[in-house]
Write a protein that holds these residues in place. Structure first.
Motif, PDB file in Angstrom:
ATOM      1  N   SER A 141       1.053  11.761  -1.539  1.00 45.77           N
ATOM      2  CA  SER A 141       0.624  13.070  -1.032  1.00 45.77           C
ATOM      3  C   SER A 141       0.351  14.025  -2.187  1.00 45.77           C
ATOM      4  CB  SER A 141       1.699  13.651  -0.120  1.00 45.77           C
ATOM      5  OG  SER A 141       2.775  14.138  -0.898  1.00 45.77           O
ATOM      6  N   ASN A 162       0.832  -1.201   0.000  1.00 46.79           N
ATOM      7  CA  ASN A 162       0.000   0.000   0.000  1.00 46.79           C
ATOM      8  C   ASN A 162       0.867   1.252   0.000  1.00 46.79           C
ATOM      9  OD1 ASN A 162      -2.324  -1.586   0.176  1.00 46.79           O
ATOM     10  ND2 ASN A 162      -2.191  -1.652   2.401  1.00 46.79           N
ATOM     11  N   VAL A 163       0.541   2.178  -0.884  1.00 48.73           N
ATOM     12  CA  VAL A 163       1.279   3.431  -0.982  1.00 48.73           C
ATOM     13  C   VAL A 163       0.277   4.579  -0.912  1.00 48.73           C
ATOM     14  CG1 VAL A 163       2.710   4.875  -2.473  1.00 48.73           C
ATOM     15  CG2 VAL A 163       3.092   2.398  -2.388  1.00 48.73           C
ATOM     16  N   THR A 164       0.596   5.579  -0.124  1.00 48.51           N
ATOM     17  CA  THR A 164      -0.212   6.788  -0.073  1.00 48.51           C
ATOM     18  C   THR A 164       0.596   7.908  -0.721  1.00 48.51           C
ATOM     19  OG1 THR A 164      -1.239   6.067   1.984  1.00 48.51           O
ATOM     20  CG2 THR A 164      -1.405   8.406   1.448  1.00 48.51           C
TER      21      THR A 164
END
Length: 58
Positions: A20, A16-18
Motif C-alpha cells: 500500500s 503475490n504481495v500488494t
C-alpha cells in the motif's frame, strides 16, 4: 533522521504481495537473510524468543 523497522513472522499461501501507499518495500527472508539484514539487537531478541526455531519448524 528517523528509521522505523517493523518485523513480522508470517506465512502465506501466495507469493503475490500488494504494497500500500503506507509501505516502501517488503522482503521474504529466511534465517540467513534475516541475520544479514536486521540489526543485531533484533537478532538477539529473535534468539531470546526462539523465532529462528519457529522458522525451522515451518
Amino acid at each position: 533522521m528517523l528509521n522505523l523497522l517493523i518485523v513480522y513472522l508470517c506465512e502465506t499461501a501466495t507469493k503475490n504481495v500488494t504494497v500500500s501507499f503506507e509501505h516502501q518495500a517488503y522482503v521474504w527472508a529466511d534465517e540467513a537473510q534475516c541475520r544479514e539484514l536486521l540489526p543485531k539487537a533484533i537478532i538477539r531478541d529473535f534468539e531470546k524468543n526462539h523465532v529462528f526455531d519457529i522458522l525451522q519448524k515451518t
